[in-house]
Scaffold this motif. Structure first.
Motif, PDB file in Angstrom:
ATOM      1  N   GLN A  66       0.945  -1.400  -0.239  1.00  0.00           N
ATOM      2  CA  GLN A  66      -0.230  -0.318   0.315  1.00  0.00           C
ATOM      3  C   GLN A  66       0.342   1.866  -0.200  1.00  0.00           C
ATOM      4  N   TYR A  67       2.552   1.142   0.856  1.00  0.00           N
ATOM      5  CA  TYR A  67       3.211   1.950   0.815  1.00  0.00           C
ATOM      6  C   TYR A  67       3.238   2.363  -0.188  1.00  0.00           C
ATOM      7  N   PHE A  68       4.093   1.339  -1.023  1.00  0.00           N
ATOM      8  CA  PHE A  68       4.124   1.856  -2.516  1.00  0.00           C
ATOM      9  C   PHE A  68       3.275   2.476  -3.341  1.00  0.00           C
ATOM     10  N   GLY A  69       2.321   1.607  -3.088  1.00  0.00           N
ATOM     11  CA  GLY A  69       1.177   2.236  -4.177  1.00  0.00           C
ATOM     12  C   GLY A  69       0.744   3.931  -3.748  1.00  0.00           C
ATOM     13  N   GLY A  70       0.907   4.501  -2.795  1.00  0.00           N
ATOM     14  CA  GLY A  70       1.086   5.780  -3.016  1.00  0.00           C
ATOM     15  C   GLY A  70       1.285   6.783  -3.196  1.00  0.00           C
ATOM     16  N   TYR A  71       3.410   6.317  -3.176  1.00  0.00           N
ATOM     17  CA  TYR A  71       4.290   6.558  -3.854  1.00  0.00           C
ATOM     18  C   TYR A  71       3.995   6.764  -5.575  1.00  0.00           C
ATOM     19  N   ALA A  72       3.630   5.547  -6.358  1.00  0.00           N
ATOM     20  CA  ALA A  72       3.450   5.363  -7.580  1.00  0.00           C
ATOM     21  C   ALA A  72       2.524   6.600  -7.774  1.00  0.00           C
ATOM     22  N   PRO A 199       0.938 -10.079  -9.969  1.00  0.00           N
ATOM     23  CA  PRO A 199       0.308  -9.020 -11.065  1.00  0.00           C
ATOM     24  C   PRO A 199       1.335  -7.392 -11.039  1.00  0.00           C
ATOM     25  N   TYR A 200       2.164  -7.400  -9.789  1.00  0.00           N
ATOM     26  CA  TYR A 200       3.244  -6.276  -8.912  1.00  0.00           C
ATOM     27  C   TYR A 200       4.174  -5.975  -9.730  1.00  0.00           C
TER      28      TYR A 200
END
Length: 237
Positions: A66-72, A199-200
């Motif tokens: 989730q944290y990486f998703g926020g960065y993306a 998928p990531y």
């Protein structure tokens, strides 16, 4: 009595996970993060999880994704990504994808190749017969640092481990071929996207391929007239 003990263990585990993840959630809305924030260690969470290490690892892993998703989405930076991956892999040393995903992000998004290699070597120490770790180290050394010889050595090491044979040898052949670095990197990312079950990883590979191709277009627009003395230069990988 047994039920009461189970409830108590569950409550303590939830508390430990809330302490950890609340520290991540608290700074998701900030554009930039600061280094004075304390992130609990994997050892601390292991002790407070009362044996539920894999459950704790899965929870922290979810927060890391989730944290990486926020960065993306350009919501914040990745200042605490390394710490989250360390916690996950401390709690579950056999969580292959956490090491690999973490290493790719560290190398490609954070620009820290050596930290990416370091997390993969941590995986190698915990899983010495797994071919994926030397394979991914070779991959990062090639696409991230253009170190063909070192990359080939790791691909060849991966090829000697159970399950690594054909794929690792094929990547070693890519490195030894006389193709340009950019072209070879795109071929490697394309194969990684095609072969990955995650998928990531497929999404990341597609993003990096697009980035490489965009770089090609930018470079083409800046090409100067060829000179005879450039001929030898352009033959180098």
């Amino acid at each position: 009595m047994q039920t009461a003990r189970g409830v108590l263990i569950g409550a303590v585990l939830v508390l430990a996970l809330v302490v950890t993840t609340s520290r991540v959630q608290a700074y998701r809305d900030r554009a930039y993060l600061h280094t004075n924030l304390y992130l609990p260690s994997g050892k601390f969470i292991e002790q407070t999880s009362l044996g539920y290490r894999e459950v704790a690892a899965d929870w922290v892993w979810f927060q890391a994704v989730q944290y990486f998703g926020g960065y993306a989405k350009n919501e914040h930076d990745l200042a605490y990504f390394n710490g989250l991956i360390d916690i996950v892999t401390d709690l579950d040393p056999h969580f292959d994808f956490a090491y690999i995903f973490g290493a790719v992000v560290m190398s490609q998004d954070m620009g820290d190749l050596e930290r990416g290699v370091e997390i993969l070597k941590k995986g190698m120490r915990a899983n010495p017969t797994a071919w994926q770790y030397p394979f991914e180290i070779g991959f990062l050394y090639y696409v991230g640092a253009r170190e063909s010889e070192r990359a080939a050595r790791y691909f060849e090491l991966a090829a000697r481990l159970p399950g690594g044979g054909d794929r690792a040898r094929r990547f070693a052949a890519f490195v030894h071929a006389n193709a340009g670095h950019q072209e070879t990197s795109i071929r490697m990312w394309e194969e990684l996207a095609r072969e990955s079950d995650e998928p990531y990883m497929r999404e990341m590979a597609e993003r990096y391929i697009e980035k490489l191709r965009s770089g090609d277009k930018e470079q083409d627009s800046k090409v100067r007239p060829a000179r005879p003395e450039d001929a030898q230069e352009n033959n180098d990988i």
